[in-house]
Design an enzyme around this catalytic site. Structure first.
Site, short mmCIF file in Angstrom:
data_model
loop_
_atom_site.label_atom_id
_atom_site.label_comp_id
_atom_site.label_asym_id
_atom_site.label_seq_id
_atom_site.Cartn_x
_atom_site.Cartn_y
_atom_site.Cartn_z
N ASN A 2 123.57 59.01 -2.99
CA ASN A 2 123.75 59.55 -1.61
C ASN A 2 125.19 60.37 -1.73
O ASN A 2 126.34 59.76 -1.84
CB ASN A 2 123.90 58.29 -0.79
CG ASN A 2 124.09 58.76 0.65
OD1 ASN A 2 124.33 59.84 1.17
ND2 ASN A 2 123.96 57.68 1.68
N ARG A 10 119.30 60.92 -1.60
CA ARG A 10 119.09 61.08 0.00
C ARG A 10 119.73 62.30 0.41
O ARG A 10 120.42 63.07 -0.06
CB ARG A 10 120.26 59.96 0.56
CG ARG A 10 120.25 60.14 2.01
CD ARG A 10 121.15 59.37 2.67
NE ARG A 10 121.28 59.51 4.19
CZ ARG A 10 122.36 59.47 4.89
NH1 ARG A 10 123.53 59.58 4.45
NH2 ARG A 10 122.27 59.66 6.02
N HIS A 46 118.32 58.92 10.06
CA HIS A 46 118.47 57.56 9.88
C HIS A 46 116.72 57.35 9.52
O HIS A 46 116.38 56.25 9.64
CB HIS A 46 118.71 56.68 11.01
CG HIS A 46 120.20 56.86 11.35
ND1 HIS A 46 120.73 56.87 12.38
CD2 HIS A 46 121.13 56.90 10.32
CE1 HIS A 46 122.14 56.74 12.41
NE2 HIS A 46 122.35 56.88 11.12
N LEU A 52 122.34 50.70 14.63
CA LEU A 52 123.52 50.70 15.31
C LEU A 52 124.69 50.57 14.20
O LEU A 52 125.10 49.22 13.87
CB LEU A 52 123.85 49.64 16.28
CG LEU A 52 122.58 49.56 17.43
CD1 LEU A 52 122.78 48.32 18.31
CD2 LEU A 52 122.48 50.77 18.05
N ARG A 90 130.63 59.66 18.05
CA ARG A 90 130.04 60.92 18.60
C ARG A 90 129.48 60.21 19.89
O ARG A 90 129.36 59.36 20.25
CB ARG A 90 128.70 60.98 17.80
CG ARG A 90 128.76 61.45 16.53
CD ARG A 90 127.77 62.03 15.65
NE ARG A 90 127.68 62.22 14.22
CZ ARG A 90 126.89 61.65 13.55
NH1 ARG A 90 126.26 60.74 13.84
NH2 ARG A 90 127.18 61.79 12.21
N GLU A 126 123.46 44.50 13.05
CA GLU A 126 123.34 43.48 12.14
C GLU A 126 124.30 41.94 12.52
O GLU A 126 124.14 41.02 12.32
CB GLU A 126 123.16 43.47 10.89
CG GLU A 126 121.88 44.32 10.47
CD GLU A 126 122.37 44.81 8.67
OE1 GLU A 126 122.85 44.38 8.33
OE2 GLU A 126 121.58 46.17 8.49
N GLU A 157 118.77 51.17 2.92
CA GLU A 157 118.38 52.48 2.69
C GLU A 157 118.06 52.88 1.13
O GLU A 157 117.27 53.53 0.79
CB GLU A 157 119.12 53.58 3.34
CG GLU A 157 119.07 53.64 4.75
CD GLU A 157 120.19 54.09 5.64
OE1 GLU A 157 121.19 53.42 5.92
OE2 GLU A 157 120.13 55.08 6.11
P1 AMP Z 1 127.35 51.10 9.17
O1 AMP Z 1 127.58 52.40 9.52
O2 AMP Z 1 126.06 50.48 9.21
O3 AMP Z 1 127.95 50.78 7.98
O4 AMP Z 1 128.31 50.27 10.31
C1 AMP Z 1 129.66 50.15 10.50
C2 AMP Z 1 130.03 49.53 11.75
O5 AMP Z 1 129.58 48.42 11.83
C3 AMP Z 1 131.53 49.39 12.00
O6 AMP Z 1 132.15 50.64 12.44
C4 AMP Z 1 131.58 48.23 12.73
O7 AMP Z 1 131.85 48.79 13.86
C5 AMP Z 1 130.40 47.27 12.66
N1 AMP Z 1 130.58 46.16 12.25
C6 AMP Z 1 130.47 45.66 10.88
N2 AMP Z 1 130.55 44.35 10.85
C7 AMP Z 1 130.79 44.00 12.09
C8 AMP Z 1 130.97 42.68 12.86
N3 AMP Z 1 131.05 41.72 11.89
N4 AMP Z 1 130.80 42.49 14.20
C9 AMP Z 1 130.81 43.63 14.64
N5 AMP Z 1 130.71 44.92 14.26
C10 AMP Z 1 130.55 44.97 12.97
#
Ligand code: AMP
Length: 402
Positions: A10, A93, A182, A211, A243, A335, A386
């Site tokens: 990626n 990717r 995505h 998210l 964004r 998650e 992914e």
């Molecule tokens: P991703 O782009 O899927 O890697 O998601 C990143 C975002 O997940 C980070 O900016 C955090 O805001 C959120 N995140 C990660 N761990 C947690 C958690 N334990 N509780 C709340 N938000 C989280």
């Protein structure tokens, strides 16, 4: 035995993420990340999952070629080198496949040319993806290299969802339409949700809420995407880390005409300095929750705006689908942030949507239901993967049975 390993790459503008998987049992052999390519402070972090060893290199890595060479050397140190006859393919990717690429595709010159032709609609992503592909091809010219497109899953959207209400001649000439992103995650999560419910994807209507720092929703009917919230670019739709997501397009005219901002400044404002970060100065949901707990009103408002938009999309996609069997939360926020999940479906009981507070509070890596047993619509947390999806699609294209 035929080769069964797939290296997933990626490549971003200044980073390369990678994973080496064995597709016989979907085990991960190695994983890592090269960051800040082209700077003095580049960093390579490599983990051999076969031994649990983690190694880190800090120092300048000039370009993607040097980065991939360094990755290849790290893999070789663990006996997992790119020259291995066990390597079946490299899966890349690629962010934007336009309308041309509806499936994962073995890369040849024609494919490279088409990905290049799509640069005007993906100026940040496709050049980086191309650099990664070209570098990997130079390292192993004999090996099949497969492009897996973020947009591919969304190419099943009907024209009524994919077209913007503008002059079709202008739209077609400039290739302006909703592409969605995505897609690899939406495909994986909608299928895994069906698996969790013991159903075939064809039987199920799912709203997927991806998210992460970037965020998107999709409406999936019987395994096929029928609408998604990101558009020509990943800027449209939900409130994201940095964004803005949806806004009146006239805000852009206003920023230019009244605010005196240049188009580049507006681009940066909306993509990099808006969303949660723009609203309250933080884009990490953990930090925002911590601030809310301390009574911070700015963080509270940012959270409320984020949830309001999310709820609007759940309602919109409920209407698009007519019947919803499941809502699946995924990616970093989806998650992990139980409060986001609870707030997003709060008050939607009339739509058959609810979460059980006890189930919602449980943490874990496995797909799980968080709705009460009596709920009409299943609400689920389904961790996305992914890399596994890219490896699976790559291997399905090139892997041979013994
Ligand atoms: P991703 O782009 O899927 O890697 O998601 C990143 C975002 O997940 C980070 O900016 C955090 O805001 C959120 N995140 C990660 N761990 C947690 C958690 N334990 N509780 C709340 N938000 C989280």
């Amino acid at each position: 035995m035929s080769p069964s390993r797939v290296l997933v790459l990626n490549s971003g503008s200044s980073s390369v993420k990678y994973q080496l998987l064995d597709m016989r049992d979907h085990s991960r052999l190695a994983t890592g990340l090269v960051e800040r390519i082209g700077e003095q402070t580049s960093r390579l972090k490599h983990t051999a999952l076969t031994t649990g060893d983690t190694r880190e290199y800090n120092g300048p890595i000039a370009d993607h070629q040097a980065a991939l060479k360094a990755v290849a050397e790290e893999l070789a140190r663990d006996g997992l080198g790119l020259e291995s006859t066990e390597l079946a393919a490299i899966g890349h990717r690629v962010v934007h496949g336009g309308m041309f690429f509806t499936e994962p595709t073995v890369i040849d010159d024609a494919v490279l040319t088409e990905i290049e032709r799509l640069i005007p609609v993906a100026p940040l992503h496709n050049p980086a993806n191309l650099t990664g592909i070209r570098t990997a091809m130079a390292l192993r010219p004999d090996l099949p290299q497969v492009a897996v497109f973020d947009t591919a899953f969304h190419t099943t959207m009907p024209e009524s969802a994919a077209r913007y209400a503008i002059d079709p001649k202008i739209a077609d000439r400039l290739r302006i339409r909703r592409y969605g992103f995505h897609g690899t995650s939406h495909a994986y999560v909608s299928r895994a949700t069906a698996g969790l419910l013991g159903k075939a994807p064809q039987e199920l209507n799912v709203i997927v809420l991806h998210l992460g720092n970037g965020a998107s929703a999709s409406a999936v009917r019987g395994g096929r995407c029928v609408d998604t919230s990101m558009g020509l670019t990943p800027l449209e739709g939900l409130v994201m880390g940095t964004r803005s997501g949806d806004l009146d397009p006239a805000v852009i005219f206003h920023l230019e005409r009244v605010g005196g901002m240049s188009m580049d400044e507006i681009d940066t404002l909306l993509n990099k300095r808006s969303g949660l970060f723009g609203l309250c100065g933080d884009n990490d949901m953990r930090e925002i929750q911590r601030r809310i707990d301390e009574g911070d009103r700015e963080a509270r408002l940012a959270f409320d705006i984020y949830i309001h938009r999310l709820k609007k999309y759940i309602g919109a996609y409920y209407a698009v689908l007519g019947r919803v069997d499941a809502v699946a939360f995924t990616a970093g926020v989806g998650e992990n942030a139980a409060a986001v999940r609870a707030a997003a479906v709060a008050g939607l009981e009339e739509l058959g949507l609810a979460v059980d507070d006890g189930l919602n509070a449980v943490r874990g890596d496995a797909p799980r239901l968080i709705s009460p047993a009596s709920a009409r619509v299943a609400v689920a947390v389904v961790p996305t993967d992914e890399e596994l999806e890219i490896a699976t699609q790559t291997y399905a294209l090139v892997g041979k049975d013994d």
